[in-house]
Design a protein around this motif. Structure first.
Motif, PDB file in Angstrom:
ATOM      1  N   THR A  41       5.379   0.963  -2.998  1.00 40.50           N
ATOM      2  CA  THR A  41       4.254   1.722  -2.381  1.00 40.50           C
ATOM      3  C   THR A  41       3.285   0.800  -1.254  1.00 40.50           C
ATOM      4  O   THR A  41       3.182   1.196  -0.251  1.00 40.50           O
ATOM      5  CB  THR A  41       3.590   2.572  -3.470  1.00 40.50           C
ATOM      6  N   GLN A  42       2.992  -0.317  -1.799  1.00 42.49           N
ATOM      7  CA  GLN A  42       1.889  -1.005  -0.997  1.00 42.49           C
ATOM      8  C   GLN A  42       2.830  -1.331   0.338  1.00 42.49           C
ATOM      9  O   GLN A  42       2.159  -1.474   1.321  1.00 42.49           O
ATOM     10  CB  GLN A  42       1.446  -2.279  -1.534  1.00 42.49           C
ATOM     11  N   ALA A  43       4.111  -1.890   0.384  1.00 43.08           N
ATOM     12  CA  ALA A  43       4.789  -2.567   1.405  1.00 43.08           C
ATOM     13  C   ALA A  43       5.070  -1.453   2.327  1.00 43.08           C
ATOM     14  O   ALA A  43       5.192  -1.469   3.464  1.00 43.08           O
ATOM     15  CB  ALA A  43       5.784  -3.324   0.971  1.00 43.08           C
ATOM     16  N   LEU A  44       5.513  -0.165   1.783  1.00 49.14           N
ATOM     17  CA  LEU A  44       5.850   0.846   2.386  1.00 49.14           C
ATOM     18  C   LEU A  44       4.604   1.588   3.359  1.00 49.14           C
ATOM     19  O   LEU A  44       4.966   1.904   4.434  1.00 49.14           O
ATOM     20  CB  LEU A  44       6.418   2.127   1.453  1.00 49.14           C
ATOM     21  N   THR A  45       3.500   1.581   2.566  1.00 53.22           N
ATOM     22  CA  THR A  45       2.190   2.307   3.062  1.00 53.22           C
ATOM     23  C   THR A  45       1.833   1.267   4.297  1.00 53.22           C
ATOM     24  O   THR A  45       1.626   1.795   5.514  1.00 53.22           O
ATOM     25  CB  THR A  45       1.157   2.329   2.210  1.00 53.22           C
ATOM     26  N   ALA A  46       2.017  -0.131   4.081  1.00 55.93           N
ATOM     27  CA  ALA A  46       1.719  -1.135   5.240  1.00 55.93           C
ATOM     28  C   ALA A  46       2.675  -0.807   6.460  1.00 55.93           C
ATOM     29  O   ALA A  46       2.279  -0.875   7.490  1.00 55.93           O
ATOM     30  CB  ALA A  46       1.701  -2.479   4.695  1.00 55.93           C
ATOM     31  N   LEU A  47       3.779  -0.636   6.524  1.00 54.25           N
ATOM     32  CA  LEU A  47       4.665  -0.517   7.172  1.00 54.25           C
ATOM     33  C   LEU A  47       4.511   0.753   8.021  1.00 54.25           C
ATOM     34  O   LEU A  47       4.304   0.702   9.070  1.00 54.25           O
ATOM     35  CB  LEU A  47       6.360  -0.576   6.569  1.00 54.25           C
ATOM     36  N   ALA A  48       4.427   1.839   7.440  1.00 57.22           N
ATOM     37  CA  ALA A  48       3.964   3.095   7.966  1.00 57.22           C
ATOM     38  C   ALA A  48       2.849   3.024   8.886  1.00 57.22           C
ATOM     39  O   ALA A  48       2.858   3.784   9.834  1.00 57.22           O
ATOM     40  CB  ALA A  48       3.917   4.254   6.930  1.00 57.22           C
ATOM     41  N   ILE A  75      11.687   4.963   7.131  1.00 54.91           N
ATOM     42  CA  ILE A  75      10.491   5.327   8.101  1.00 54.91           C
ATOM     43  C   ILE A  75      10.818   4.818   9.512  1.00 54.91           C
ATOM     44  O   ILE A  75      11.420   3.429   9.689  1.00 54.91           O
ATOM     45  CB  ILE A  75       9.401   4.297   7.725  1.00 54.91           C
ATOM     46  N   GLU A  76      10.765   5.946  10.318  1.00 55.04           N
ATOM     47  CA  GLU A  76      11.258   5.546  11.839  1.00 55.04           C
ATOM     48  C   GLU A  76      12.736   5.030  11.848  1.00 55.04           C
ATOM     49  O   GLU A  76      12.999   4.200  12.524  1.00 55.04           O
ATOM     50  CB  GLU A  76      10.120   4.626  12.481  1.00 55.04           C
ATOM     51  N   THR A  85       1.756   0.794  10.518  1.00 55.02           N
ATOM     52  CA  THR A  85       1.866   0.025  11.915  1.00 55.02           C
ATOM     53  C   THR A  85       2.896   0.915  12.874  1.00 55.02           C
ATOM     54  O   THR A  85       2.854   0.210  13.962  1.00 55.02           O
ATOM     55  CB  THR A  85       2.459  -1.423  11.691  1.00 55.02           C
ATOM     56  N   GLN A  86       3.376   1.847  12.541  1.00 53.61           N
ATOM     57  CA  GLN A  86       4.285   2.608  13.324  1.00 53.61           C
ATOM     58  C   GLN A  86       3.424   3.459  14.518  1.00 53.61           C
ATOM     59  O   GLN A  86       2.190   3.713  14.236  1.00 53.61           O
ATOM     60  CB  GLN A  86       5.182   3.743  12.539  1.00 53.61           C
ATOM     61  N   ASN A 100      -2.240   6.129  11.958  1.00 56.46           N
ATOM     62  CA  ASN A 100      -1.424   5.859  10.852  1.00 56.46           C
ATOM     63  C   ASN A 100      -2.317   5.386   9.836  1.00 56.46           C
ATOM     64  O   ASN A 100      -1.877   5.045   8.556  1.00 56.46           O
ATOM     65  CB  ASN A 100      -0.287   5.517  10.922  1.00 56.46           C
ATOM     66  N   GLN A 101      -3.547   4.818   9.975  1.00 53.18           N
ATOM     67  CA  GLN A 101      -4.469   4.162   9.122  1.00 53.18           C
ATOM     68  C   GLN A 101      -4.664   4.902   7.697  1.00 53.18           C
ATOM     69  O   GLN A 101      -4.576   4.149   6.695  1.00 53.18           O
ATOM     70  CB  GLN A 101      -5.681   3.389   9.509  1.00 53.18           C
TER      71      GLN A 101
END
Length: 86
Positions: A57-64, A47-48, A66-67, A5-6
């Protein structure tokens, strides 16, 4: 399909924007995002199963990124209202 997911969301065929909430800005035709039904204007809610409705967007992308699931499941709601001519 990417091996991790990187590169989310671009490697999965879409772009995000917003400072909280986050929205789908564009979807590449034929991509996994397109095939799953994502559309420009959709607001990302989960997300999950995790509530991300207030994340930028930045926080959402960082979380995604790591899934464990590739791609992570996301829940959206359409914020674009269609107007029909008479």
């Amino acid at each position: 399909m990417p091996a991790s997911n990187q590169g989310w969301p671009e490697e999965f065929g879409f772009q995000l924007g917003g400072n909280g909430p986050s929205y789908i800005l564009s979807v590449e035709e034929g991509s996994s995002a397109h095939l799953s039904g994502l559309q420009p204007g959709d607001q990302v809610l989960e997300i999950e199963g995790q509530d991300v409705s207030t994340l930028g967007t930045q926080a959402l992308t960082a979380l995604a990124q790591t899934q464990k699931n590739i791609p992570p499941s996301i829940g959206v709601v359409s914020r674009i209202q269609q107007v029909r001519g008479l």
